[in-house]
Design a protein around this motif. Structure first.
Motif, short mmCIF file in Angstrom:
data_model
loop_
_atom_site.label_atom_id
_atom_site.label_comp_id
_atom_site.label_asym_id
_atom_site.label_seq_id
_atom_site.Cartn_x
_atom_site.Cartn_y
_atom_site.Cartn_z
N ALA A 71 1.85 28.97 24.89
CA ALA A 71 0.64 28.45 24.25
C ALA A 71 0.45 29.29 22.99
O ALA A 71 0.36 30.52 23.06
CB ALA A 71 -0.56 28.56 25.16
N VAL A 72 0.41 28.62 21.85
CA VAL A 72 0.37 29.31 20.56
C VAL A 72 -0.79 28.78 19.74
O VAL A 72 -0.98 27.57 19.63
CB VAL A 72 1.71 29.08 19.79
N ASP A 73 -1.57 29.70 19.15
CA ASP A 73 -2.67 29.27 18.29
C ASP A 73 -2.63 29.93 16.92
O ASP A 73 -3.57 29.85 16.15
CB ASP A 73 -4.02 29.53 18.97
N ASP A 74 -1.51 30.58 16.61
CA ASP A 74 -1.34 31.23 15.31
C ASP A 74 0.07 30.94 14.81
O ASP A 74 1.05 31.28 15.47
CB ASP A 74 -1.55 32.74 15.48
N PRO A 75 0.21 30.33 13.62
CA PRO A 75 1.54 29.99 13.12
C PRO A 75 2.29 31.17 12.50
O PRO A 75 3.46 31.04 12.16
CB PRO A 75 1.24 28.92 12.06
N THR A 76 1.64 32.30 12.38
CA THR A 76 2.27 33.46 11.76
C THR A 76 3.46 33.94 12.59
O THR A 76 3.34 34.07 13.81
CB THR A 76 1.25 34.62 11.65
N PRO A 77 4.62 34.17 11.96
CA PRO A 77 5.76 34.68 12.73
C PRO A 77 5.40 35.96 13.49
O PRO A 77 4.65 36.80 12.99
CB PRO A 77 6.82 34.95 11.65
#
Length: 142
Positions: A71-77
């Protein structure tokens, strides 16, 4: 374990006060991704935000056919240490899925062997290296 390609399914969700997990606004399937599920989530999120900059508070949930979930809510690598943690998390999820399937196959083989005439006690003796006798006998009751 097979060497089948991993199929990833993802869902883009937005918060919804009426729904605990939020409201799904888009989904998709990816069959040619070679990175982690977390990286796929970041990639999907980055592309969605570029295409729809007015949308805020998005998250992407990714499920892989191999048992991974992210589950991801930040597109920053991710920083290298975070990426290493994500890789380890996904490896554990994959190992858990493999162990679960192996356990199911073992239980079915035990029941088949018992049906074929080997006593429950003998079956329990044979699997003694991978499970306790009480657990084996319990598995044979199902």
């Amino acid at each position: 374990m097979t060497d089948e390609p991993v199929i990833f399914e993802y869902a883009i969700v937005v918060p919804d006060p009426q729904l605990f997990d939020g409201r799904e606004i888009a989904n998709g399937i990816v069959a040619d991704w070679t990175g982690t599920a977390h990286d796929l989530g970041r990639d999907v999120l980055r592309r969605r935000q570029a295409e729809h900059p007015q949308e805020h508070a998005l998250a992407v949930e990714v499920n892989g056919s191999n048992g991974v979930y992210a589950a991801v809510d930040d597109p920053t690598p991710a920083k290298p240490s975070v990426h290493a943690l994500e890789v380890a998390i996904e490896a554990k999820l994959i190992a858990d899925r493999i162990a679960e399937r192996a356990g199911e196959e073992l239980a079915e083989a035990m029941r088949n062997t018992n049906r074929d005439g080997l006593s429950k006690n003998n079956v329990a003796d044979k699997v003694g290296r991978v499970m306790s006798r009480p657990t084996a006998l319990k598995a044979l009751r199902r």
